[in-house]
Design a protein around this motif. Structure first.
Motif, PDB file in Angstrom:
ATOM      1  N   THR A   1      -4.103   4.029   8.989  1.00 15.21           N
ATOM      2  CA  THR A   1      -4.257   3.326   7.716  1.00 15.21           C
ATOM      3  C   THR A   1      -3.235   3.817   6.699  1.00 15.21           C
ATOM      4  N   ASP A   2      -2.590   4.941   6.978  1.00  8.19           N
ATOM      5  CA  ASP A   2      -1.580   5.518   6.092  1.00  8.19           C
ATOM      6  C   ASP A   2      -0.242   4.827   6.333  1.00  8.19           C
ATOM      7  N   GLY A   3       0.326   4.284   5.265  1.00 13.09           N
ATOM      8  CA  GLY A   3       1.590   3.560   5.389  1.00 13.09           C
ATOM      9  C   GLY A   3       2.710   4.374   5.997  1.00 13.09           C
TER      10      GLY A   3
ATOM     11  N   ALA B   1     -12.845  -7.780   2.447  1.00 11.10           N
ATOM     12  CA  ALA B   1     -11.486  -7.262   2.283  1.00 11.10           C
ATOM     13  C   ALA B   1     -11.431  -6.377   1.049  1.00 11.10           C
ATOM     14  N   GLN B   2     -10.776  -5.211   1.187  1.00  5.96           N
ATOM     15  CA  GLN B   2     -10.626  -4.262   0.084  1.00  5.96           C
ATOM     16  C   GLN B   2      -9.181  -3.783   0.026  1.00  5.96           C
ATOM     17  N   ARG B   3      -8.832  -3.186  -1.125  1.00  4.15           N
ATOM     18  CA  ARG B   3      -7.553  -2.509  -1.224  1.00  4.15           C
ATOM     19  C   ARG B   3      -7.737  -1.038  -0.886  1.00  4.15           C
ATOM     20  N   LEU B   4      -6.712  -0.426  -0.317  1.00  5.68           N
ATOM     21  CA  LEU B   4      -6.722   1.014  -0.046  1.00  5.68           C
ATOM     22  C   LEU B   4      -6.420   1.744  -1.343  1.00  5.68           C
ATOM     23  N   TYR B   5      -7.348   2.597  -1.765  1.00  2.00           N
ATOM     24  CA  TYR B   5      -7.187   3.341  -3.014  1.00  2.00           C
ATOM     25  C   TYR B   5      -7.078   4.829  -2.728  1.00  2.00           C
TER      26      TYR B   5
ATOM     27  N   VAL C   1       0.863  -1.182   0.000  1.00  2.12           N
ATOM     28  CA  VAL C   1       0.000   0.000   0.000  1.00  2.12           C
ATOM     29  C   VAL C   1       0.899   1.232   0.000  1.00  2.12           C
ATOM     30  N   PRO C   2       0.894   2.015  -1.084  1.00  3.19           N
ATOM     31  CA  PRO C   2       1.739   3.217  -1.110  1.00  3.19           C
ATOM     32  C   PRO C   2       1.383   4.187   0.006  1.00  3.19           C
TER      33      PRO C   2
ATOM     34  N   GLU D   1      -4.538  -5.005   3.878  1.00  5.33           N
ATOM     35  CA  GLU D   1      -5.885  -4.846   3.345  1.00  5.33           C
ATOM     36  C   GLU D   1      -6.751  -4.013   4.276  1.00  5.33           C
ATOM     37  N   LEU D   2      -7.751  -3.390   3.688  1.00  2.00           N
ATOM     38  CA  LEU D   2      -8.771  -2.700   4.459  1.00  2.00           C
ATOM     39  C   LEU D   2      -9.861  -3.727   4.752  1.00  2.00           C
TER      40      LEU D   2
END
Length: 218
Positions: free
Chosen positions: A110-112, A214-218, A33-34, A174-175
């Motif tokens: 949630t921020d890398g 489960a989702q990806r962080l966009y 996750v960027p 994952e979110l």
């Protein structure tokens, strides 16, 4: 005597190998996750409605007493799968039906860029079950008191085998959305475990999970 010792050593090696393979297979996957991608997160506790107070039965003979409806969405920071033979972890009173612990981060966690300031582990091998986070470097030391309120640990009790399978396939990064019931756990022997209902502390939520996404962080 030498042959016997060799056989005992071989058995011990085999047990160690099996344990190592099992631990490796239990490790969750990861997604990249960027930094800069984040989500506000969800932590929602709602009262039960009339007629919803009926007890549930856990898979280890315990009673699960619903406390509230629960929905949460956060970044999967660390998760641990627990099995009956895994150290002392499932001897913790009231948690034998809980198959996984999931450490979730909300909002800034949630921020890398912030996630990388801390390290995460679950200390089940020591007989406890909690999300342990530690600051990494000077930046982590300075910021972790402000980030800690955006972390929680969830003891997951899957409502079905299908839900358990979905949880097992979750990946770090994952979110994750979990929906179900907060429950208190009671054993016939008198052992108890009470859920918590507030994020950002060392106490944990015990959740009868009926839905997982489960989702990806966009």
């Amino acid at each position: 005597m030498t042959l016997r010792n060799d056989m005992l050593a071989a058995v011990a090696l085999l047990i160690a190998l099996v344990g190592g393979v099992s631990a490796w297979m239990d490790r969750p996957g990861h997604v990249d996750v960027p930094a800069g991608r984040s989500d506000t997160g969800v932590y929602l506790v709602q009262p039960l409605r009339a007629g919803e107070q009926g007890a549930l039965r856990g898979n280890a003979g315990e009673t699960l007493q619903p406390v509230a409806h629960f929905e949460t969405r956060g970044r999967n920071l660390h998760m641990e799968r627990f099995t009956p033979g895994k150290g002392l972890s499932n001897r913790v009173p009231g948690l034998r039906s809980s198959t996984h612990d999931i450490g979730l981060g909300y909002g800034p966690m949630t921020d890398g860029a912030n996630v990388e300031l801390l390290t995460y582990s679950h200390d089940g091998a020591l007989g406890g079950r909690w999300l342990n986070w530690r600051p990494r470097g000077e930046a982590g030391q300075q910021r972790w008191p402000r980030l800690a309120p955006y972390l929680t640990n969830v003891h997951v009790i899957p409502a079905t085998k299908e839900i358990e399978g979905r949880i097992t396939r979750l990946k770090i990064g994952e979110l994750v959305t979990l929906r179900g019931l907060l429950v208190n756990v009671r054993y016939p022997s008198g052992q108890v475990a009470n859920t918590w209902g507030t994020a950002g502390d060392r106490d944990c939520e015990i959740v009868w999970v009926t839905e997982v996404v489960a989702q990806r962080l966009y």
